[in-house]
Every structure is written in structure tokens, then in C-alpha cells.
Design a protein around this motif. Structure first.
Motif, PDB file in Angstrom:
ATOM      1  N   MET A  69      48.141  75.510   5.657  1.00  0.00           N
ATOM      2  CA  MET A  69      49.310  75.544   4.789  1.00  0.00           C
ATOM      3  C   MET A  69      50.417  76.406   5.395  1.00  0.00           C
ATOM      4  SD  MET A  69      47.433  75.690   1.068  1.00  0.00           S
ATOM      5  CE  MET A  69      48.855  74.946   0.291  1.00  0.00           C
ATOM      6  N   TYR A  70      51.260  75.782   6.204  1.00  0.00           N
ATOM      7  CA  TYR A  70      52.414  76.471   6.768  1.00  0.00           C
ATOM      8  C   TYR A  70      53.450  75.440   7.143  1.00  0.00           C
ATOM      9  CZ  TYR A  70      51.282  75.102  11.611  1.00  0.00           C
ATOM     10  OH  TYR A  70      51.053  74.394  12.763  1.00  0.00           O
ATOM     11  N   GLU A  71      54.645  75.897   7.440  1.00  0.00           N
ATOM     12  CA  GLU A  71      55.713  75.001   7.882  1.00  0.00           C
ATOM     13  C   GLU A  71      56.379  75.571   9.118  1.00  0.00           C
ATOM     14  OE1 GLU A  71      59.238  75.068   5.189  1.00  0.00           O
ATOM     15  OE2 GLU A  71      57.936  76.323   3.934  1.00  0.00           O
ATOM     16  N   LYS A  72      56.812  74.681   9.986  1.00  0.00           N
ATOM     17  CA  LYS A  72      57.466  75.097  11.213  1.00  0.00           C
ATOM     18  C   LYS A  72      58.963  75.266  10.960  1.00  0.00           C
ATOM     19  CE  LYS A  72      53.999  73.093  14.251  1.00  0.00           C
ATOM     20  NZ  LYS A  72      53.722  72.537  15.590  1.00  0.00           N
ATOM     21  N   LEU A  73      59.508  76.354  11.492  1.00  0.00           N
ATOM     22  CA  LEU A  73      60.919  76.669  11.331  1.00  0.00           C
ATOM     23  C   LEU A  73      61.614  76.645  12.689  1.00  0.00           C
ATOM     24  CD1 LEU A  73      60.496  79.707   8.872  1.00  0.00           C
ATOM     25  CD2 LEU A  73      60.828  77.289   8.275  1.00  0.00           C
ATOM     26  N   ALA A  74      62.888  76.928  12.675  1.00  0.00           N
ATOM     27  CA  ALA A  74      63.664  76.962  13.918  1.00  0.00           C
ATOM     28  C   ALA A  74      63.240  78.141  14.790  1.00  0.00           C
ATOM     29  CB  ALA A  74      65.152  77.059  13.595  1.00  0.00           C
ATOM     30  N   GLU A  75      63.549  78.033  16.061  1.00  0.00           N
ATOM     31  CA  GLU A  75      63.321  79.104  17.037  1.00  0.00           C
ATOM     32  C   GLU A  75      61.851  79.492  17.163  1.00  0.00           C
ATOM     33  OE1 GLU A  75      65.840  82.225  15.678  1.00  0.00           O
ATOM     34  OE2 GLU A  75      67.686  81.250  16.394  1.00  0.00           O
ATOM     35  N   LYS A  91      59.603  79.846  14.956  1.00  0.00           N
ATOM     36  CA  LYS A  91      59.026  80.596  13.842  1.00  0.00           C
ATOM     37  C   LYS A  91      58.245  79.663  12.920  1.00  0.00           C
ATOM     38  CE  LYS A  91      62.685  84.101  13.809  1.00  0.00           C
ATOM     39  NZ  LYS A  91      63.741  84.756  12.997  1.00  0.00           N
ATOM     40  N   VAL A  92      57.373  80.260  12.095  1.00  0.00           N
ATOM     41  CA  VAL A  92      56.635  79.500  11.087  1.00  0.00           C
ATOM     42  C   VAL A  92      56.674  80.279   9.774  1.00  0.00           C
ATOM     43  CG1 VAL A  92      55.075  78.449  12.772  1.00  0.00           C
ATOM     44  CG2 VAL A  92      54.408  80.577  11.633  1.00  0.00           C
ATOM     45  N   ARG A  93      56.508  79.567   8.673  1.00  0.00           N
ATOM     46  CA  ARG A  93      56.364  80.218   7.371  1.00  0.00           C
ATOM     47  C   ARG A  93      54.985  79.892   6.823  1.00  0.00           C
ATOM     48  NH1 ARG A  93      60.443  78.401   4.810  1.00  0.00           N
ATOM     49  NH2 ARG A  93      61.770  80.267   4.760  1.00  0.00           N
ATOM     50  N   CYS A  94      54.190  80.929   6.563  1.00  0.00           N
ATOM     51  CA  CYS A  94      52.866  80.751   5.976  1.00  0.00           C
ATOM     52  C   CYS A  94      53.033  80.548   4.468  1.00  0.00           C
ATOM     53  CB  CYS A  94      51.998  81.975   6.255  1.00  0.00           C
ATOM     54  SG  CYS A  94      50.329  81.857   5.565  1.00  0.00           S
ATOM     55  N   ASN A  95      52.382  79.544   3.924  1.00  0.00           N
ATOM     56  CA  ASN A  95      52.497  79.230   2.502  1.00  0.00           C
ATOM     57  C   ASN A  95      51.185  79.411   1.743  1.00  0.00           C
ATOM     58  OD1 ASN A  95      55.266  78.510   2.537  1.00  0.00           O
ATOM     59  ND2 ASN A  95      54.739  76.518   3.420  1.00  0.00           N
ATOM     60  N   ILE A 136      56.938  84.174  10.429  1.00  0.00           N
ATOM     61  CA  ILE A 136      56.283  84.804  11.572  1.00  0.00           C
ATOM     62  C   ILE A 136      56.865  84.257  12.871  1.00  0.00           C
ATOM     63  CG2 ILE A 136      54.051  85.320  12.629  1.00  0.00           C
ATOM     64  CD1 ILE A 136      52.770  84.455   9.938  1.00  0.00           C
ATOM     65  N   SER A 137      57.311  85.156  13.711  1.00  0.00           N
ATOM     66  CA  SER A 137      57.846  84.765  15.016  1.00  0.00           C
ATOM     67  C   SER A 137      56.714  84.471  15.992  1.00  0.00           C
ATOM     68  CB  SER A 137      58.731  85.888  15.578  1.00  0.00           C
ATOM     69  OG  SER A 137      59.830  86.128  14.724  1.00  0.00           O
ATOM     70  N   ASP A 138      57.044  83.758  17.059  1.00  0.00           N
ATOM     71  CA  ASP A 138      56.062  83.413  18.077  1.00  0.00           C
ATOM     72  C   ASP A 138      55.413  84.681  18.626  1.00  0.00           C
ATOM     73  OD1 ASP A 138      54.531  82.087  19.932  1.00  0.00           O
ATOM     74  OD2 ASP A 138      56.202  81.677  21.303  1.00  0.00           O
ATOM     75  N   GLY A 139      54.101  84.686  18.684  1.00  0.00           N
ATOM     76  CA  GLY A 139      53.348  85.820  19.206  1.00  0.00           C
ATOM     77  C   GLY A 139      53.087  86.908  18.197  1.00  0.00           C
ATOM     78  N   ASN A 192      51.093  83.319  14.969  1.00  0.00           N
ATOM     79  CA  ASN A 192      51.932  82.235  15.469  1.00  0.00           C
ATOM     80  C   ASN A 192      51.767  82.161  16.982  1.00  0.00           C
ATOM     81  OD1 ASN A 192      53.961  80.518  16.345  1.00  0.00           O
ATOM     82  ND2 ASN A 192      55.601  81.523  15.194  1.00  0.00           N
ATOM     83  N   ARG A 193      51.245  81.051  17.440  1.00  0.00           N
ATOM     84  CA  ARG A 193      51.082  80.838  18.884  1.00  0.00           C
ATOM     85  C   ARG A 193      51.866  79.597  19.279  1.00  0.00           C
ATOM     86  NH1 ARG A 193      44.531  81.834  19.706  1.00  0.00           N
ATOM     87  NH2 ARG A 193      44.510  84.050  19.077  1.00  0.00           N
ATOM     88  N   GLY A 194      53.037  79.814  19.813  1.00  0.00           N
ATOM     89  CA  GLY A 194      53.860  78.710  20.281  1.00  0.00           C
ATOM     90  C   GLY A 194      54.322  77.782  19.184  1.00  0.00           C
ATOM     91  N   GLY A 195      54.555  78.333  17.997  1.00  0.00           N
ATOM     92  CA  GLY A 195      55.023  77.520  16.881  1.00  0.00           C
ATOM     93  C   GLY A 195      53.918  76.895  16.052  1.00  0.00           C
TER      94      GLY A 195
END
Length: 340
Positions: free
Chosen positions: A9-15, A17-21, A29-32, A42-45
Motif C-alpha cells: 500500500m503505497y504510491e509513487k510520487l515525483a522525483e 519519492k513514495v508515499r506510504c499509505n 519517503i525519498s529514495d534511500g 524507498n529503494r529506487g522509487g
């Protein structure tokens, strides 16, 4: 080698990043980087759970220890937990396993697949599997896969939780989640923000969603001197449980003992606990229990006051509820699941 699994349960964002839901923090969460719980990275989106299949606890407990007093009383729950939590409670009584990931290290545990957990529960002659001790929302994928197999095997599933999950997570889990105990840590948002690192409203929302979805619910409040023990706050909590969740919802009032980062606060007095119980009963609640104190914690019929279930600690001494779930004296239904 530690198992990693993509989050459900998450969504991919710009740059990247991902949002955990999964929980109400809804971490971006930013990459890494990891989320607040420190067990989702977050590993590579792509968002991964780092604790899938990594148990820090596996053993059988009385279901009353959860505490669940109105769900198959006297049965045994196979309890599992992984490291980590999405809260940072200053009084945490399981801090050695829930907070260890914030010290940038995982303590030793055992790898166990969902199939192995279900098999162990069956071997131990358990009625249920409990996702407990740490916050099960942070190991949702592991709990979800285990819960599906548990239902196929005729077992039921219990969630012992701080209640800080999203509605979509609950709706996803609902077909396999049979009962829950939610820890209502306070009834003031400022207390949640100061001592827990969260907000009150999502917890209240979770409990209302659980009731709507038909999940059997019991509520626990750890009463802490100087934090949440004043009469006004206890009345507000009791009224919420009675009016929003229903008078048949059991409310467990537990005694605080100094631990973790609150060793300077004294244990809760028995007088305070007794007062809190009276407040709950005055609010109309039919089942109010005092926990973490020696002696009996009994269930009585709310209509005729007949003794129904006698408990000493977590042990059932006598269960007089009829097989049809009613009081043997007056025939009044006793709230719960599998009571007789």
C-alpha cells in the motif's frame, strides 16, 4: 539473509519519492530513506518492507493477555511480532523490541514464513493468531499473508494495535481480521503529540471504522499519573467508547509501571484505577476491567449482576455463559464472540 518484500500500500510520487499509505503518518519517503517506523525503505522509487518474515516473538498466550476478554475466552493465541513501531511512546513497555530499530540496529530474531507460523499455531493447539507486542501495522504484508492462511486453516486473527492505520488498510485486511484491541493512550491530542509522536483523531477514526466493518473491538487505556488520569479526560474517553463504539465495548483500564523513558513517574494507584472503572460504568459501559493488578477480573451480567466468568490473572476459573451466549440466570445476551 533478511527477506525484503514490496509494500502492498503505497504510491509513487515525483522525483523518486513514495508515499506510504499503511498508517496515518502517510510518510513521504525519498529514495534511500525510511519512514517513521524505520522498517519501510524507498529503494529506487519502490517501497519495501524490511521485516517480512522476521519474527522477534513467537509463542502462545492466553487470549486474555491481549487483553481480549470477550473473544473466545479461555482460548490460546499464537503471538507473533517483528521489530519496529510507528509510535515513540515514552512509557513503552516493549521498547526493547519496538524501538530498537530507531537505534539503527535490529535485534536477533527468527525467520518464519506465514506457512510456518500457521503450522506452529496449529501445533500449539491455538484458536487464533495474534499480531501483537509491537505495532502490527508496520509488518502488514506479513500479517496479511499469514492471516489469509490462518483463515484457510480454521484459525481466527487478532490485531493488538495502537490504532494508527489508514481506512484503506483496514478495509483491505477486514476479510481476515476477526478481532482487535486498540490502545487508546489518552484522550487529548496534545498528549499524543508530546509523548507519542502522533495525533488522537486517527485512532478514534480507526475504532469507528472497525465497528463499522464488524471487527470485534475491545479498548485499553494505560492510566498514567499526571498524564491522562484526571477525571475530565477519563470521562471523555469513557463517553467516546460508550457513545461512539457502543456500551457493549469492553474497556480495559491498565495500571502503569515505570519503564523506558518514564522511570520517574510512580505506578498508578489502585484508587485511581477504581475511580476510572466507576467513571466507565457511570458512562453506561457494561464491561469495564482493571488490569495489571493482582486478583480477579470478572465478567458479570449487566442486567442481573450474576457472575459469568471468573478470572485470576489471565486464567479462567469458571465460565458460566451458556452455549447460546446468554446469562444462565436471566437469559440476557453476553456481548462478544465465542463466549459460551
Amino acid at each position: 539473509m533478511r527477506i525484503t518484500k514490496e509494500s502492498m500500500m503505497y504510491e509513487k510520487l515525483a522525483e523518486g519519492k513514495v508515499r506510504c499509505n499503511l498508517c496515518a503518518h502517510r510518510c513521504v519517503i525519498s529514495d534511500g530513506k525510511k519512514g517513521i517506523c524505520q522498517v519501510r525503505e524507498n529503494r529506487g522509487g519502490t517501497l519495501y518492507t524490511l521485516v517480512y518474515g522476521h519474527t522477534i516473538i513467537q509463542h502462545a498466550d492466553p487470549v486474555e493477555k491481549k487483553p481480549l476478554f470477550h473473544f473466545h475466552p479461555g482460548s490460546t493465541a499464537y503471538s507473533i511480532a517483528t521489530p519496529g513501531c510507528n509510535f515513540h511512546c515514552r512509557w513503552c513497555q516493549n521498547w526493547d523490541i519496538s524501538q530498537i530499530v530507531h537505534d539503527r540496529r535490529f535485534i536477533m530474531g527468527e525467520e518464519a514464513s506465514p506457512e510456518q507460523v500457521v503450522a506452529a499455531a496449529q501445533k500449539a493447539d491455538c484458536r487464533s493468531i495474534a499480531y501483537t507486542y509491537t505495532e502490527p501495522t508496520i509488518f502488514f504484508e506479513y500479517a496479511y499473508d499469514t492471516a489469509r492462511l490462518a483463515h484457510e486453516a480454521g484459525l481466527v486473527n487478532l490485531y493488538i494495535t495502537n490504532g494508527y492505520m489508514t481506512e484503506e488498510m483496514l478495509e483491505t485486511f477486514q476479510p481476515y481480521l476477526d478481532a482487535a484491541n486498540v490502545d487508546l493512550k489518552a484522550f487529548r491530542d496534545k498528549t499524543y503529540r508530546k509523548y507519542v509522536g502522533a495525533r488522537l483523531q486517527p485512532v478514534l477514526d480507526t475504532m469507528k471504522v472497525m465497528k463499522r466493518l464488524g471487527i470485534w473491538l475491545e479498548v485499553t487505556t494505560l492510566v498514567i499519573p499526571g498524564i491522562n488520569d484526571n477525571d475530565g479526560e477519563l470521562k471523555d474517553a469513557a463517553n467516546f467508547v460508550a457513545n461512539e463504539l457502543g456500551v457493549d465495548t469492553p474497556w480495559h483500564i491498565s495500571r502503569f509501571f515505570p519503564d523506558y523513558k518514564m522511570t520517574d513517574v510512580p505506578p498508578t494507584s489502585v484508587e485511581t484505577l477504581d475511580r476510572a472503572r466507576e467513571i466507565g460504568l457511570e458512562a453506561g459501559l457494561r464491561y469495564v476491567y482493571v488490569g495489571n493488578v493482582p486478583g480477579e477480573a470478572n465478567t458479570v451480567c449487566h442486567k442481573c449482576r450474576q457472575m459469568l466468568i471468573r478470572r485470576l490473572g489471565y486464567r479462567i476459573l469458571e465460565n458460566r455463559v451458556q452455549p447460546n451466549g446468554r446469562c444462565p440466570n436471566c437469559g440476557t445476551p453476553v456481548a462478544g464472540v465465542g463466549m459460551g
